[in-house]
Design a protein around this motif. Structure first.
Motif, short mmCIF file in Angstrom:
data_model
loop_
_atom_site.label_atom_id
_atom_site.label_comp_id
_atom_site.label_asym_id
_atom_site.label_seq_id
_atom_site.Cartn_x
_atom_site.Cartn_y
_atom_site.Cartn_z
N GLU A 181 0.88 -1.18 0.00
CA GLU A 181 0.00 0.00 0.00
C GLU A 181 0.91 1.22 0.00
O GLU A 181 1.31 1.70 1.05
N ARG A 203 3.56 8.72 1.70
CA ARG A 203 3.94 8.17 0.39
C ARG A 203 5.22 7.36 0.58
O ARG A 203 6.15 7.84 1.23
N ILE A 256 -4.43 1.02 -8.75
CA ILE A 256 -4.18 2.45 -8.52
C ILE A 256 -5.27 3.33 -9.14
O ILE A 256 -5.07 4.51 -9.36
N ASP A 278 -3.26 8.91 -6.43
CA ASP A 278 -2.26 9.89 -6.04
C ASP A 278 -1.45 10.34 -7.25
O ASP A 278 -0.58 9.59 -7.73
N SER A 282 3.26 -4.00 3.36
CA SER A 282 3.66 -2.62 3.63
C SER A 282 4.49 -2.54 4.91
O SER A 282 4.33 -3.37 5.80
N SER A 301 -2.69 1.88 -4.15
CA SER A 301 -2.63 3.22 -3.53
C SER A 301 -3.95 3.93 -3.74
O SER A 301 -4.81 3.46 -4.50
N TYR A 343 -3.32 3.19 6.32
CA TYR A 343 -4.07 2.76 5.12
C TYR A 343 -5.39 2.17 5.60
O TYR A 343 -5.68 0.99 5.46
N SER A 393 0.77 4.44 -1.10
CA SER A 393 0.39 5.82 -0.78
C SER A 393 -1.06 5.84 -0.35
O SER A 393 -1.90 5.18 -0.98
N ASN A 394 -1.36 6.61 0.69
CA ASN A 394 -2.76 6.73 1.12
C ASN A 394 -3.33 8.09 0.72
O ASN A 394 -4.36 8.50 1.24
#
Ligand code: 5AD
Ligand code: FES
Length: 352
Positions: free
Chosen positions: A64, A89, A145, A117, A304, A114, A312, A66-67
């Motif tokens: 994961e 990130r 994504i 983003d 992650s 993610s 996340y 980027s949130n």
């Protein structure tokens, strides 16, 4: 015989034999199923999965990365409108390191997931995919994504991406409008899925069970959509409220309905790759095991770094946020062995 006289068992048998039902048949079954029907379906679904995939369960490692998300879906904790969430990130190097660990733990599929983003542009995603395919030629790379253009999907595919996960969330346009702000469009979601299929991705769609506003008619639309689209993967999990979203007071989805739909998807698309999802493991401590026993054949533990896991948060109380990748790997192996299944070290491609 009139349709009202067809018993649910007859419908389940028909689905097993013909892999499709009509609109009215789906409605009847989904509207009136009993626990007995559900267990009857699960038994058949597990027998089909055993026949095609044996006692093997495929694992995918999810990074994961980027949130941060530009979208504002009402159900999701990562929505841009959630100001309370601490955002992160991962760097390209971090992502590659997670996959390096994952490879050591026996993962042969990496799922890069993610929020939407924009920081990770097409070039950057392609660079990461290319690198992973070069360093691990025996591995599959899955992207998750979000909504992109045809050109982007094409570029990722050329860089070597094998699979793409994009839940359609609902095949009912009106229902879609209740789950998403007006800036998002159901037609574009569907366009994305068509593009992914056309580009030769093993494509995954899916829904949340019990999302606010979902009716039996919506689920009928989902089943008819998937019957036609023939996704290689289907992600199904109960809706679980997140306390910092507009849906914070909505009830969670039904665990039993989730298991029933997993079984029905196995009957409808016998070869499909079906994960026992994290949401299923969150709503019930042994939900993922029950998912496998109902016909699922994939588990997707987290790869992650522990320091970002609790950020996340798609929904409240998500499991595994305090566990390391190695702990999750071991945990899954034990859970699967306990129910008579083996985690295999393999890409775990769709058998088509
Ligand atoms: N409950 C359950 N599932 C959720 N997802 C997002 N928010 C929630 C929630 N509150 C699912 C969506 C999305 C996937 C990544 O996670 O279906 O596509
Ligand atoms: Fe993460 Fe069990 S899968 S601790």
């Amino acid at each position: 015989m009139k349709e009202t006289n067809i018993t649910n068992k007859t419908l389940i048998d028909k689905l097993e034999n013909e892999h499709s039902l009509s609109h009215d048949e789906w409605f009847l079954l989904l509207d009136s199923f009993t626990d007995e029907d559900r267990l009857y379906t699960a038994e058949k679904a597990r027998a089909i999965a055993d026949k095609i995939y044996g006692k093997d369960v495929f694992i995918r490692g999810i990074v994961e990365f980027s949130n941060i998300c530009k979208q504002d879906c009402y159900y999701c904790g990562l929505r841009c409108g959630n100001a309370k969430l601490e955002r992160y990130r991962l760097s390209e190097e971090d992502i590659l390191n997670c996959c390096e660990d994952g490879y050591k733990y026996g993962f042969r599929t990496f799922v890069l997931q993610s929020g939407e983003d924009p920081f990770y542009d097409t070039e950057m995603i392609c660079r990461i995919v290319t690198r992973l395919k070069k360093d691990y030629p025996d591995c599959a790379v899955t992207l998750s994504i979000g909504e992109k253009s045809y050109e982007d999907y094409e570029a990722f595919r050329k860089a070597g991406a094998d699979r793409y996960l994009l839940r359609h969330e609902t095949a009912n346009e009106e229902h879609y409008g209740k789950l998403h702000p007006a800036t998002m469009s159901w037609k574009n979601r569907m366009r994305c899925l068509d593009d992914l299929k056309a580009l030769g991705y093993q494509t995954g769609c899916g829904i949340m069970i019990g999302s606010p506003g979902q009716t039996t008619e919506c689920i009928v639309d989902d089943m008819l959509y998937m019957q036609e689209f023939k996704p290689e993967m289907i992600g199904l999990g109960p809706f679980l409220p997140h306390s910092d979203t507009p849906f914070k007071d909505e009830p969670k989805g039904s665990y039993e309905m989730t298991l029933f739909l997993i079984s029905l998807c196995r009957l409808m698309l016998p070869n499909v790759l079906l994960p026992a999802t994290t949401a299923l493991g969150t709503i019930k401590p042994n939900g993922r095991e029950q998912g496998i026993l109902a016909g699922a054949n994939v588990i997707m533990p987290n790869l992650s770094p522990v320091k970002v896991r609790d950020k996340y948060m798609l929904y409240d109380n998500k499991i595994c946020t305090g566990d390391t990748s190695s702990e999750c790997r071991g945990c899954i192996e034990k859970r699967m062995e306990f129910i008579g299944y083996n985690v295999v070290i393999s890409r775990g491609d769709h058998k088509s």
